[in-house]
Write a protein that holds these residues in place. Structure first.
Motif, PDB file in Angstrom:
ATOM      1  N   CYS A  81      -2.025  12.399   4.376  1.00  0.00           N
ATOM      2  CA  CYS A  81      -1.030  11.488   3.811  1.00  0.00           C
ATOM      3  C   CYS A  81      -0.626  10.426   4.827  1.00  0.00           C
ATOM      4  O   CYS A  81      -0.318  10.740   5.970  1.00  0.00           O
ATOM      5  N   THR A  99      -6.503   7.681  -3.076  1.00  0.00           N
ATOM      6  CA  THR A  99      -5.063   7.724  -2.839  1.00  0.00           C
ATOM      7  C   THR A  99      -4.757   7.784  -1.336  1.00  0.00           C
ATOM      8  O   THR A  99      -5.523   8.347  -0.560  1.00  0.00           O
ATOM      9  N   LYS A 106       4.455  10.158  -2.944  1.00  0.00           N
ATOM     10  CA  LYS A 106       4.294   9.259  -4.083  1.00  0.00           C
ATOM     11  C   LYS A 106       5.517   9.322  -4.980  1.00  0.00           C
ATOM     12  O   LYS A 106       6.022   8.293  -5.425  1.00  0.00           O
ATOM     13  N   GLU A 107       6.018  10.531  -5.187  1.00  0.00           N
ATOM     14  CA  GLU A 107       7.204  10.684  -6.050  1.00  0.00           C
ATOM     15  C   GLU A 107       8.440  10.078  -5.402  1.00  0.00           C
ATOM     16  O   GLU A 107       9.276   9.501  -6.069  1.00  0.00           O
ATOM     17  N   GLN A 109       8.461   7.504  -3.549  1.00  0.00           N
ATOM     18  CA  GLN A 109       8.373   6.047  -3.708  1.00  0.00           C
ATOM     19  C   GLN A 109       8.805   5.615  -5.100  1.00  0.00           C
ATOM     20  O   GLN A 109       9.176   4.490  -5.327  1.00  0.00           O
TER      21      GLN A 109
END
Ligand SMILES: [Zn+2]
Length: 111
Positions: A81, A99, A106-107, A109
């Motif tokens: 990540c 990704t 991601k969540e 963001q």
């Protein structure tokens, strides 16, 4: 982690984007219609052009992300990540091989 698998997937997707000049128009417009169901009521000819333009931008972004992911495979940092440095779940990578961030980042963001 089967890097060769992801490399193949990335190269395949890149070829798809470059080779066909983008997403298949029919499929793309269908996806947009379902996603933007509420807005479709006010749809006009202008919106249609807008959607096409947006898709092109998305393609360009994905291409960029694919290039970066391939580069990360070469560097040996693929699947980590970008934000928290934790490994990205393999299931997520299989769904979106290009990704950059794990699912929790991601969540966060909210994108
Ligand atoms: Zn993360």
């Amino acid at each position: 982690m089967d890097l060769q698998y992801f490399k193949d997937a990335l190269i395949g997707k890149r070829g798809e984007l470059v080779g066909t000049g983008g997403i298949k128009p029919l499929q793309a417009s269908m996806e947009n219609n379902t996603r933007q169901g509420d807005m479709a009521d006010q749809a006009s000819g202008n919106n249609e052009v807008h959607i096409q333009l947006k898709l092109k931008q998305t393609d360009a972004k994905i291409l960029q992300a694919i290039e970066e992911a391939l580069w990360r495979i070469e560097k040996g940092t693929y699947g980590v990540c970008r934000d928290c440095g934790e490994p990205i779940a393999e299931a997520r990578l299989k769904a979106i091989p290009w990704t950059r961030v794990c699912i929790s980042c991601k969540e966060k963001q909210g994108v």
